[in-house]
Motif scaffolding. Structure first.
Motif: not given
Length: 285
Positions: A19-47
């Protein structure tokens, strides 16, 4: 960061974002997060205006019950990482929320050709589980973007095919494999390695790069001989080889000198740990 565990609560939040017309970014994981996941999250923030990370150890994609049981789960540590990264929502449902009945009788999504070759041939049903859970997450979260690493290269192509053929209005964005200083790809399964195995594991990527250098230098000639010698080098180091070969990087068809865009895909065992890796390359004219 809001932690959501039920589909009903998730729906309410997603509808408010829409309703607020927000752009949603999804990072699917199975947990046990590491540096690779963090890079994906940082990229998601940009978009994206809203970043959602899912943590769900999906039983449907495990071809081995023991592997599912021992898969590392570090939920509290993961929450600390996600809070530090200031994501908006962590969707962490229980298994009964996603699969209220048996997974064996659950409706599934299949990407026929790509899911049954190479890694799919070695792990029957694995990609069926992957595409089913990704499809469910796409339906539930309705993201504008979803983010994946290229370490699971076959999986990435399968998800891109899923999005294209089922007409999901979602842009898939990927990043190159994130590596440790010694070249070993970040992976949740690295925790299975003992100290000696951890030191040896970096040899896989070194052999992949060496193999590519020889294949490119020879313009694709004597490929079988080159691959054989690379496999022998890995075996001497203590690796058990499942997959190590050159494929078309766009279709995953077997290597042809007519195709210039290629990739080495590797799946190996080191002790009790299964490691996967890859590297793309261009064959010169």
């Amino acid at each position: 960061m809001q932690i959501i565990k039920t589909i009903e609560s998730l729906y309410k939040r997603i509808q408010s974002f829409k309703k607020e017309q927000k752009k949603i970014g999804l990072v699917p994981t199975m947990g046990n997060l590491h540096e690779g996941h963090i890079k994906l999250i940082l990229l998601a923030k940009k978009h994206s205006d809203i970043v959602i990370v899912s943590i769900f150890v999906n039983p449907m994609q495990f071809d081995n019950a023991l592997d599912l049981t021992k898969y590392p789960q570090t939920f509290l540590e993961d929450c600390l990482i996600l809070k530090k990264e200031k994501i908006d929502i962590l969707f962490a449902p229980d298994r009964s929320e996603i699969y209220p009945n048996s997974t064996k009788m659950h409706t599934y999504i299949d990407v026929p050709k790509l899911s049954k070759i190479i890694e799919g041939k070695s792990r029957p049903g694995h990609f069926l589980g992957v595409t089913t859970i990704i499809g469910k997450l796409f339906n539930l979260i309705q993201p504008n973007f979803s983010f994946f690493g290229e370490k699971d290269y076959q999986q990435l192509l399968i998800i891109k095919t899923l999005v294209k053929e089922l007409n999901y209005p979602i842009k898939i964005i990927s990043i190159p494999t994130i590596r440790l200083k010694n070249g070993l790809a970040f992976s949740s399964r690295n925790k299975y390695l003992n100290n000696l195995e951890f030191q040896k594991a970096s040899f896989l990527y070194k052999i992949i790069k060496k193999t590519i250098n020889i294949v490119v230098k020879n313009h694709g000639k004597k490929l079988h001989e080159t691959i054989h010698l690379s496999k022998m080098s890995l075996i001497k180091k203590g690796f058990l080889i499942d997959i190590f070969n050159v494929y078309n990087s766009q279709t995953l068809d077997v290597f042809s000198k007519k195709n210039k865009k290629n990739i080495i895909l590797a799946s190996v065992w080191l002790g009790k740990t299964r490691l996967i890796d890859n590297k793309k390359f261009i064959l010169p004219n």
